[in-house]
Design a protein around this motif. Structure first.
Motif, short mmCIF file in Angstrom:
data_model
loop_
_atom_site.label_atom_id
_atom_site.label_comp_id
_atom_site.label_asym_id
_atom_site.label_seq_id
_atom_site.Cartn_x
_atom_site.Cartn_y
_atom_site.Cartn_z
N ALA A 134 0.83 -1.20 0.00
CA ALA A 134 0.00 0.00 0.00
C ALA A 134 0.86 1.25 0.00
O ALA A 134 0.62 2.20 -0.76
CB ALA A 134 -0.93 -0.01 1.21
N LEU A 135 1.89 1.27 0.84
CA LEU A 135 2.80 2.42 0.88
C LEU A 135 3.52 2.57 -0.43
O LEU A 135 3.71 3.70 -0.93
CB LEU A 135 3.80 2.25 2.02
CG LEU A 135 4.86 3.35 2.15
CD1 LEU A 135 4.20 4.72 2.40
CD2 LEU A 135 5.84 3.02 3.26
N GLN A 192 1.25 4.23 -2.94
CA GLN A 192 1.05 5.64 -2.61
C GLN A 192 2.28 6.48 -2.99
O GLN A 192 2.16 7.54 -3.61
CB GLN A 192 0.79 5.78 -1.11
CG GLN A 192 0.66 7.22 -0.63
CD GLN A 192 0.56 7.31 0.89
OE1 GLN A 192 0.06 6.39 1.54
NE2 GLN A 192 1.04 8.40 1.47
N ASP A 208 2.61 6.64 -6.86
CA ASP A 208 1.62 7.58 -7.42
C ASP A 208 2.07 9.02 -7.21
O ASP A 208 2.00 9.86 -8.13
CB ASP A 208 0.26 7.36 -6.76
CG ASP A 208 -0.53 6.22 -7.40
OD1 ASP A 208 -0.33 5.96 -8.60
OD2 ASP A 208 -1.33 5.60 -6.69
N ASP A 209 2.53 9.33 -6.01
CA ASP A 209 3.03 10.68 -5.72
C ASP A 209 4.23 11.02 -6.59
O ASP A 209 4.37 12.16 -7.06
CB ASP A 209 3.41 10.80 -4.24
CG ASP A 209 2.21 10.78 -3.32
OD1 ASP A 209 1.07 10.96 -3.81
OD2 ASP A 209 2.40 10.59 -2.10
#
Length: 448
Positions: free
Chosen positions: A258-259, A262, A265-266
């Protein structure tokens, strides 16, 4: 995380097997007792009772009585003649006291971290300043510091003992002995953290990039140092998309999916016109088993930087995973054309040849990739599959064991290693590998 779609059926045929490329150093023992199969950074050896340390080369061979030491920000992997593999972390030193094929061997760890894979029961005894480890067919890590020794077992059983007492430890258990004390079991919340230094982090950019020093530290297993390097970058660089992309790769390898998504994507949002951010996103998406999205991200990286060999290699890898074999071969060839010295390009090209049953060409390509990047587990996995395809099951299994040594928390490689043991009719340890793969990545269907 890596190549996933290779059919084992029909793998066992007959044929010739070449040796792995490299430069052998002369040795006094014939046959050899130990062979170095991976070097990163500064690794040195000395023969017997001599005092002169010499640089170690790939495939150098050594004898009982010889010593090896690994420098700062460096790692090495060694295969012993008694079916034992070991990986040495930075600042580690060992002596091959005696190495035997038919009776237990003795290895002394002077200092540092050493990861062992020893599938043959009673084949090895490890000595340290504070505790000795009698091996009963297992995988484990020994850490020796100034005043204590710690032993963590991932598979099988180890008897940790010294003059003050002994304790038997098994799956995911740890024992520790301090100077003058008996070994005692201790509780570690995450036992597999003992091999964090041994993991492999796939490259997302190369060359003279400002983040190259951090990426190089990561390549050598120094995660904390790499993160510190990222923090010390000038403000706009430390907050850049490329920095987040590198953090995303760390999260992928450490199985924080999950991290990873994230951060990736950033990274793309901050730096959409840099191939590295899209390559990192493709790894994060693949970790979520979203191969369609991962392939689109890799394809986008090739459009943004059409001369980027890593981008084309990454695209080829994902095309192979999805069974688009012709497209994968074309992408892999483009990667190699853009940079023939890019190890990942040669590795994926080798897998493309393997799917076309061009085993000799695949073998030569994997061997070249191993020379170019001695820490990458994938060319060893590919070489192992190629050797098995040539009916050299034992040699092929050994290459897959080396792949597992170079990336011990890789669930996919564990699955392939379990299959190799299955083909050798080693029913107990093949089940251990499948169980380990399920534990490392519960959502990966491969071990099931």
């Amino acid at each position: 995380m890596f190549i996933r779609k290779f059919v084992w059926t029909g793998v066992l045929l007959t044929g010739w097997v070449p040796t792995v490329a490299g430069a052998d150093m002369p040795a006094a023992c014939d046959p050899w007792d130990a062979k170095v199969v991976s070097i990163q950074g500064k690794v040195e050896a000395k023969r017997g009772t001599t005092t002169h340390w010499q640089p170690v080369m790939l495939n150098a061979i050594y004898c009982s009585g010889d010593s090896l030491r690994v420098g700062e920000n460096s790692r090495a992997a060694v295969v012993l003649s008694n079916e034992t593999l070991l990986r040495l972390d930075q600042n580690s030193a060992i002596t091959l006291t005696t190495v035997h094929k038919e009776s237990p061997s003795l290895l002394e760890i002077i200092t540092g971290f050493v990861h062992f894979i020893s599938r043959v029961p009673h084949s090895l005894k490890v000595t340290t300043p504070y505790v000795n480890a009698a091996i009963e067919g297992t995988e484990f890590v020994v850490a020796v510091s100034d005043n204590k020794t710690t032993v963590t077992v991932f598979e099988g059983t180890v008897l940790a003992q010294n003059a003050a007492g002994d304790v038997r430890i098994t799956h995911n258990e740890t024992a520790q002995a301090v100077a003058g004390g008996a070994p005692q079991k201790i509780l570690l919340a995450k036992p597999r953290d003992a091999v964090q230094w041994a993991l492999y982090y796939p490259p997302i950019f190369t060359g003279t990039d400002p983040l190259a020093p951090a990426a190089d530290l990561l390549y050598r297993g120094r995660v904390d140092e790499a993160r510190q390097q990222l923090k010390q970058l000038p403000g706009e660089q430390s907050a850049s998309g490329k920095a987040k992309a590198l953090e995303a790769i760390i999260a992928v390898v450490q199985n924080d999916k999950a991290l990873a998504l994230q951060l990736a994507d950033d990274a793309v949002k901050q730096s959409p016109d840099i191939a590295a951010t899209h390559i990192a996103l493709s790894y994060a998406q693949q970790a979520q088993f979203d191969l369609d999205a991962a392939t689109r991200s890799a394809a986008r990286a090739t459009v943004i930087e059409p001369n980027n060999a890593l981008a084309f290699a990454r695209l080829a890898e994902l095309q192979l995973s999805r069974g688009y074999l012709n497209d994968a071969l074309a992408s892999a060839q483009r990667a190699a054309q853009r940079d023939a010295q890019q190890a990942r390009a040669q590795t994926i090209l080798g897998f493309a040849y393997l799917t076309r049953i061009d085993i000799d060409l695949a073998t030569r390509t994997f061997e070249q990739a191993i020379v170019l990047d001695q820490a990458d587990p994938l060319p060893h996995l590919g070489l192992g599959l190629a050797k098995i395809r040539k009916n050299n099951l034992a040699e092929g299994r050994r290459e897959i064991e080396i792949a597992a040594m170079l990336d011990p928390n890789n669930a996919l490689i564990r699955s392939y290693l379990g299959k190799a043991y299955f083909e050798e009719k080693r029913s107990r340890i093949d089940a251990d590998q499948f169980a380990m793969a399920k534990e490392l990545d519960p959502k990966d269907p491969t071990p099931w």
